[in-house]
Design a protein around this motif. Structure first.
Motif, PDB file in Angstrom:
ATOM      1  N   PHE A 422     -27.468  51.843 -20.120  1.00 37.00           N
ATOM      2  CA  PHE A 422     -27.926  52.397 -21.404  1.00 37.00           C
ATOM      3  C   PHE A 422     -29.352  51.909 -21.658  1.00 37.00           C
ATOM      4  CE2 PHE A 422     -23.388  51.880 -21.270  1.00 37.00           C
ATOM      5  CZ  PHE A 422     -22.909  53.091 -21.756  1.00 37.00           C
ATOM      6  N   ALA A 423     -30.095  52.666 -22.450  1.00 39.04           N
ATOM      7  CA  ALA A 423     -31.474  52.239 -22.765  1.00 39.04           C
ATOM      8  C   ALA A 423     -31.825  52.657 -24.183  1.00 39.04           C
ATOM      9  CB  ALA A 423     -32.462  52.854 -21.775  1.00 39.04           C
ATOM     10  N   SER A 424     -32.681  51.851 -24.804  1.00 40.53           N
ATOM     11  CA  SER A 424     -33.124  52.159 -26.172  1.00 40.53           C
ATOM     12  C   SER A 424     -34.480  51.508 -26.408  1.00 40.53           C
ATOM     13  CB  SER A 424     -32.107  51.631 -27.188  1.00 40.53           C
ATOM     14  OG  SER A 424     -31.883  50.248 -26.987  1.00 40.53           O
ATOM     15  N   GLY A 425     -35.088  51.840 -27.552  1.00 40.29           N
ATOM     16  CA  GLY A 425     -36.412  51.291 -27.855  1.00 40.29           C
ATOM     17  C   GLY A 425     -37.417  51.742 -26.811  1.00 40.29           C
ATOM     18  N   GLY A 426     -38.398  50.912 -26.543  1.00 41.49           N
ATOM     19  CA  GLY A 426     -39.483  51.274 -25.635  1.00 41.49           C
ATOM     20  C   GLY A 426     -39.075  51.432 -24.183  1.00 41.49           C
ATOM     21  N   ALA A 427     -37.850  51.068 -23.834  1.00 41.60           N
ATOM     22  CA  ALA A 427     -37.389  51.256 -22.453  1.00 41.60           C
ATOM     23  C   ALA A 427     -37.060  52.726 -22.191  1.00 41.60           C
ATOM     24  CB  ALA A 427     -36.153  50.389 -22.191  1.00 41.60           C
ATOM     25  N   ALA A 428     -36.682  53.440 -23.256  1.00 42.87           N
ATOM     26  CA  ALA A 428     -36.297  54.849 -23.118  1.00 42.87           C
ATOM     27  C   ALA A 428     -37.489  55.736 -23.431  1.00 42.87           C
ATOM     28  CB  ALA A 428     -35.159  55.155 -24.094  1.00 42.87           C
ATOM     29  N   CYS A 429     -37.444  56.957 -22.935  1.00 42.98           N
ATOM     30  CA  CYS A 429     -38.507  57.910 -23.275  1.00 42.98           C
ATOM     31  C   CYS A 429     -38.460  58.164 -24.787  1.00 42.98           C
ATOM     32  CB  CYS A 429     -38.285  59.216 -22.511  1.00 42.98           C
ATOM     33  SG  CYS A 429     -39.547  60.441 -22.896  1.00 42.98           S
ATOM     34  N   GLY A 430     -39.598  58.099 -25.421  1.00 44.69           N
ATOM     35  CA  GLY A 430     -39.666  58.263 -26.876  1.00 44.69           C
ATOM     36  C   GLY A 430     -39.694  59.720 -27.298  1.00 44.69           C
ATOM     37  N   VAL A 431     -40.101  59.944 -28.516  1.00 45.25           N
ATOM     38  CA  VAL A 431     -40.089  61.305 -29.073  1.00 45.25           C
ATOM     39  C   VAL A 431     -41.504  61.733 -29.470  1.00 45.25           C
ATOM     40  CG1 VAL A 431     -37.678  61.341 -29.779  1.00 45.25           C
ATOM     41  CG2 VAL A 431     -39.372  60.334 -31.315  1.00 45.25           C
ATOM     42  N   SER A 432     -42.470  61.322 -28.638  1.00 49.70           N
ATOM     43  CA  SER A 432     -43.873  61.586 -28.971  1.00 49.70           C
ATOM     44  C   SER A 432     -44.532  62.581 -28.026  1.00 49.70           C
ATOM     45  CB  SER A 432     -44.654  60.270 -28.960  1.00 49.70           C
ATOM     46  OG  SER A 432     -44.043  59.341 -29.811  1.00 49.70           O
ATOM     47  N   GLY A 433     -43.733  63.245 -27.185  1.00 50.83           N
ATOM     48  CA  GLY A 433     -44.328  64.179 -26.242  1.00 50.83           C
ATOM     49  C   GLY A 433     -45.095  63.451 -25.158  1.00 50.83           C
ATOM     50  N   PRO A 434     -45.981  64.171 -24.461  1.00 51.82           N
ATOM     51  CA  PRO A 434     -46.573  63.614 -23.244  1.00 51.82           C
ATOM     52  C   PRO A 434     -47.785  62.707 -23.424  1.00 51.82           C
ATOM     53  CG  PRO A 434     -47.212  65.901 -23.512  1.00 51.82           C
ATOM     54  CD  PRO A 434     -46.286  65.590 -24.644  1.00 51.82           C
ATOM     55  N   GLN A 435     -48.396  62.696 -24.629  1.00 50.99           N
ATOM     56  CA  GLN A 435     -49.656  61.942 -24.760  1.00 50.99           C
ATOM     57  C   GLN A 435     -49.743  61.184 -26.088  1.00 50.99           C
ATOM     58  OE1 GLN A 435     -53.086  64.377 -23.915  1.00 50.99           O
ATOM     59  NE2 GLN A 435     -52.185  65.042 -21.980  1.00 50.99           N
ATOM     60  N   ASP A 436     -50.907  60.582 -26.325  1.00 48.28           N
ATOM     61  CA  ASP A 436     -51.087  59.728 -27.506  1.00 48.28           C
ATOM     62  C   ASP A 436     -51.014  60.486 -28.834  1.00 48.28           C
ATOM     63  OD1 ASP A 436     -53.424  61.100 -26.846  1.00 48.28           O
ATOM     64  OD2 ASP A 436     -54.752  59.498 -27.552  1.00 48.28           O
ATOM     65  N   TRP A 437     -51.413  61.767 -28.835  1.00 48.00           N
ATOM     66  CA  TRP A 437     -51.489  62.516 -30.090  1.00 48.00           C
ATOM     67  C   TRP A 437     -50.133  62.854 -30.670  1.00 48.00           C
ATOM     68  CZ3 TRP A 437     -48.790  66.597 -28.522  1.00 48.00           C
ATOM     69  CH2 TRP A 437     -48.959  67.077 -27.217  1.00 48.00           C
ATOM     70  N   GLY A 438     -49.060  62.678 -29.889  1.00 54.05           N
ATOM     71  CA  GLY A 438     -47.730  63.066 -30.369  1.00 54.05           C
ATOM     72  C   GLY A 438     -47.003  61.963 -31.114  1.00 54.05           C
ATOM     73  N   TYR A 439     -47.653  60.802 -31.239  1.00 54.04           N
ATOM     74  CA  TYR A 439     -46.971  59.662 -31.859  1.00 54.04           C
ATOM     75  C   TYR A 439     -47.002  59.782 -33.377  1.00 54.04           C
ATOM     76  CZ  TYR A 439     -45.479  54.923 -32.893  1.00 54.04           C
ATOM     77  OH  TYR A 439     -44.784  53.829 -33.357  1.00 54.04           O
ATOM     78  N   LEU A 440     -45.834  59.973 -33.988  1.00 52.33           N
ATOM     79  CA  LEU A 440     -45.730  59.945 -35.444  1.00 52.33           C
ATOM     80  C   LEU A 440     -45.440  58.495 -35.837  1.00 52.33           C
ATOM     81  CD1 LEU A 440     -45.595  61.863 -37.987  1.00 52.33           C
ATOM     82  CD2 LEU A 440     -43.119  61.694 -37.771  1.00 52.33           C
ATOM     83  N   SER A 441     -46.150  58.007 -36.853  1.00 51.41           N
ATOM     84  CA  SER A 441     -45.993  56.606 -37.261  1.00 51.41           C
ATOM     85  C   SER A 441     -44.522  56.220 -37.344  1.00 51.41           C
ATOM     86  CB  SER A 441     -46.573  56.375 -38.648  1.00 51.41           C
ATOM     87  OG  SER A 441     -47.779  57.026 -38.789  1.00 51.41           O
ATOM     88  N   GLY A 442     -44.186  55.145 -36.695  1.00 49.56           N
ATOM     89  CA  GLY A 442     -42.815  54.645 -36.773  1.00 49.56           C
ATOM     90  C   GLY A 442     -41.913  55.110 -35.641  1.00 49.56           C
ATOM     91  N   ASN A 443     -42.428  55.985 -34.745  1.00 47.46           N
ATOM     92  CA  ASN A 443     -41.582  56.439 -33.637  1.00 47.46           C
ATOM     93  C   ASN A 443     -41.093  55.271 -32.776  1.00 47.46           C
ATOM     94  OD1 ASN A 443     -41.670  59.122 -34.275  1.00 47.46           O
ATOM     95  ND2 ASN A 443     -43.001  59.756 -32.584  1.00 47.46           N
ATOM     96  N   GLY A 444     -41.852  54.166 -32.767  1.00 48.24           N
ATOM     97  CA  GLY A 444     -41.464  53.022 -31.933  1.00 48.24           C
ATOM     98  C   GLY A 444     -40.210  52.342 -32.449  1.00 48.24           C
ATOM     99  N   LEU A 445     -40.260  51.873 -33.682  1.00 48.07           N
ATOM    100  CA  LEU A 445     -39.092  51.166 -34.228  1.00 48.07           C
ATOM    101  C   LEU A 445     -37.956  52.125 -34.553  1.00 48.07           C
ATOM    102  CD1 LEU A 445     -40.824  48.388 -36.356  1.00 48.07           C
ATOM    103  CD2 LEU A 445     -39.320  48.063 -34.385  1.00 48.07           C
ATOM    104  N   LEU A 446     -38.278  53.399 -34.754  1.00 48.36           N
ATOM    105  CA  LEU A 446     -37.208  54.385 -34.957  1.00 48.36           C
ATOM    106  C   LEU A 446     -36.282  54.385 -33.736  1.00 48.36           C
ATOM    107  CD1 LEU A 446     -35.869  56.817 -36.368  1.00 48.36           C
ATOM    108  CD2 LEU A 446     -37.586  58.274 -35.282  1.00 48.36           C
ATOM    109  N   SER A 447     -36.884  54.454 -32.557  1.00 46.31           N
ATOM    110  CA  SER A 447     -36.073  54.461 -31.338  1.00 46.31           C
ATOM    111  C   SER A 447     -35.369  53.114 -31.148  1.00 46.31           C
ATOM    112  CB  SER A 447     -36.956  54.765 -30.125  1.00 46.31           C
ATOM    113  OG  SER A 447     -36.228  54.556 -28.949  1.00 46.31           O
TER     114      SER A 447
END
Ligand SMILES: Cc1cc2nc3c(=O)[nH]c(=O)nc-3n(C[C@H](O)[C@H](O)[C@H](O)COP(=O)(O)OP(=O)(O)OC[C@H]3O[C@@H](n4cnc5c(N)ncnc54)[C@H](O)[C@@H]3O)c2cc1C
Length: 474
Positions: A422-447
């Motif tokens: 199993f994986a979670s947090g920064g070990a798993a693929c996030g929800v920000s798409g392929p690049q830096d512009w897809g990061y919505l504030s809080g996507n890190g701790l959300l995961s």
């Protein structure tokens, strides 16, 4: 970080659920496993668990929480999903986004009500791209206090956290079933620990310069502001096991780290009327696009730096943030009674700076449109005295990682779940798409929080079902 054959391997001890990493993701997974009736053990390479979580601002986005409801905030899963999908231009996995958002509110309620983790709603400003107030954070807005709260909760729940336990190898059978791990102690001694299920909560690869060069070349050599122990181990093990990995070029950058002091300056300043100037005294972007993509934009300016400009009204907004207090204490913030003095302090032409202020006044009055597309009409224009902080762009954490399903099971390249990983947090693929512009504030701790809880529950559920115990999910 190899995966070795498990054949004939004998372990010093056997633990039902092992969790690698004692940041937010690992501690939340441990609390969830414990609540499900399993005694997990968390393995942490550092002597004191901190992770990137302790370096963060501790802002966890969540919808439909009790705290939001008490404040009369009408948020919904659909609204939060829409916000995340919009920021990622539809390139995040919508099933994972939905699972994350659905789990977010119950996870915050459970942490605050069942485990006594103190979180409050962040009010007074919206982070870029969020259509509701949904950031939940310690009152100090400091991740170190989030870690303090989670560590206390783990201690109250009698969860074993083995510190100074650097996991260096996994052992798996031919079917990819993880049988155990090898840890290395600070004195070089090694121990073997068997397990029935393994949760990878050891974040991404921001601390691994070779992997950054390979997957995020534009940030090669940029200041890395996250935890140095995050060396990409989860991804390397996953790849050796045939797991799918995705969006390795994705990351959270930040365009507002004070230079050379290295202190995060809240983006709330930009959202509420502040702006960024380069060393020619000119704006160079729409600051409201998001702070993540702003890292690269700042790094493209002369000297890799920019100036955050704000006033007393905005200073009051961030005055309670521990980071901001530190920035002032370290002399990172300069104050000027007028534009001429400000120009002198930040080393730009007075005439150019006055032009920039004048231009912004025209945008604010609606007489002209900003060529970068920012709307200045909803905030008052800055009033003297003015403040400025010199900032640079930085890499905060990586967002690409192991492909998981909505139960946090790691999937192989064909989309089938690996047997007990199993994986979670920064070990798993996030929800920000392929690049830096897809990061919505809080996507890190959300995961880390939403999927940390799911991963802990799923790992515990697997072990319980192997013992013939039927579990009810939810
Ligand atoms: C300055 C800054 C501010 C941020 N602010 C926010 C914010 O406000 N909101 C938000 O959502 N996100 C924020 N982030 C991102 C957020 O910090 C991360 O997304 C989040 O902390 C990830 O949690 P995690 O548990 O996955 O990883 P971590 O908290 O990094 O924990 C991983 C742990 O694994 C351990 N580890 C690694 N490898 C091994 C191994 N082989 N063996 C044993 N242990 C290992 C590490 O030592 C570490 O303790 C910020 C990041 C930074 C740098």
């Amino acid at each position: 970080m190899p995966v070795l054959p498990a054949d004939g391997q004998v372990y010093d001890i056997a633990i039902p659920v092992l969790i690698i990493g004692a940041g937010a993701s690992g501690l939340v997974a441990a609390l969830a496993a414990k609540d499900a009736g399993i005694d997990p053990v968390v393995l942490e390479r550092d002597l004191v668990p901190r992770g990137s979580t302790a370096l963060s601002s501790g802002m966890i986005p969540a919808c439909k929480t009790r705290i939001q409801q008490e404040k009369g905030i009408a948020d919904s899963i659909e609204t939060m999903v829409d916000d995340i999908m919009r920021k990622s231009c539809g390139q995040a996995d919508s099933k994972i986004v939905e699972a994350m958002c659905r789990a977010s509110g119950p996870a915050i309620d459970w942490l605050t009500q069942t485990h006594g983790v103190e979180l409050t709603l962040v009010e007074g400003f919206l982070y870029p791209g969020h259509s509701q107030l949904r950031m939940h954070a310690p009152i100090s807005r400091a991740g170190v206090d989030l870690m303090r709260g989670l560590s206390a909760a783990a201690e109250n729940a009698s969860i074993d956290i083995m510190t100074g336990a650097h996991v260096i190898d996994l052992f798996a059978d031919g079917a990819g079933h993880i049988k155990g791990v090898r840890i290395e102690r600070p004195d070089g001694a090694t121990e073997l620990i068997g397990c029935k299920a393994l949760v990878l909560a050891c974040n991404g690869f921001g601390g691994n310069a070779d992997m950054v060069r390979q997957y995020i070349p534009e940030m090669e050599g940029a200041l890395y502001f996250g935890h140095p122990g995050n060396q990409g181990d989860a991804i390397l093990w996953g790849q050796a096991l045939g797991a799918g990995v995705q969006h390795l070029g994705s990351y959270q950058g930040h365009g507002s780290v004070s230079h050379p002091h290295g202190i995060l300056i809240s983006w709330a300043l930009m959202m509420e009327g502040g702006f960024q100037l380069n060393s020619e005294g000119q704006r160079f972007s729409n600051e409201h696009d998001g702070y993540s993509e702003q890292a690269q934009r700042v790094l493209k300016q002369s000297g890799d730096v920019a100036w955050n400009i704000f006033d007393d009204r905005l200073r009051e907004l961030v005055a309670g943030f521990k980071d901001y207090e530190q920035a002032e204490a370290h002399g990172a913030v300069v104050k000027a009674q007028c534009i001429a003095k400000l120009a002198q302090l930040i080393g730009v032409s007075e005439e150019r700076l006055a032009d920039t202020f004048d231009e912004i006044a025209q945008f604010a009055s609606g007489r002209r449109q900003d060529k970068f597309g920012r709307d200045f009409t909803s905030n008052p224009t800055l009033q003297a005295p003015y403040y400025a902080v010199k900032v640079t762009g930085s890499l905060f954490h990586t967002q690409g990682g192991l492909v998981i399903n909505s139960d946090a099971c790691v999937l192989d390249a064909d989309g089938d779940a690996l047997p007990n990983l199993f994986a979670s947090g920064g070990a798993a693929c996030g929800v920000s798409g392929p690049q830096d512009w897809g990061y919505l504030s809080g996507n890190g701790l959300l995961s880390a929080v939403s999927f940390g809880r799911i991963a802990g529950k799923s790992a515990a559920g697997l072990v319980l079902s192997s013992m013939g115990v039927v579990t009810v999910t939810g």
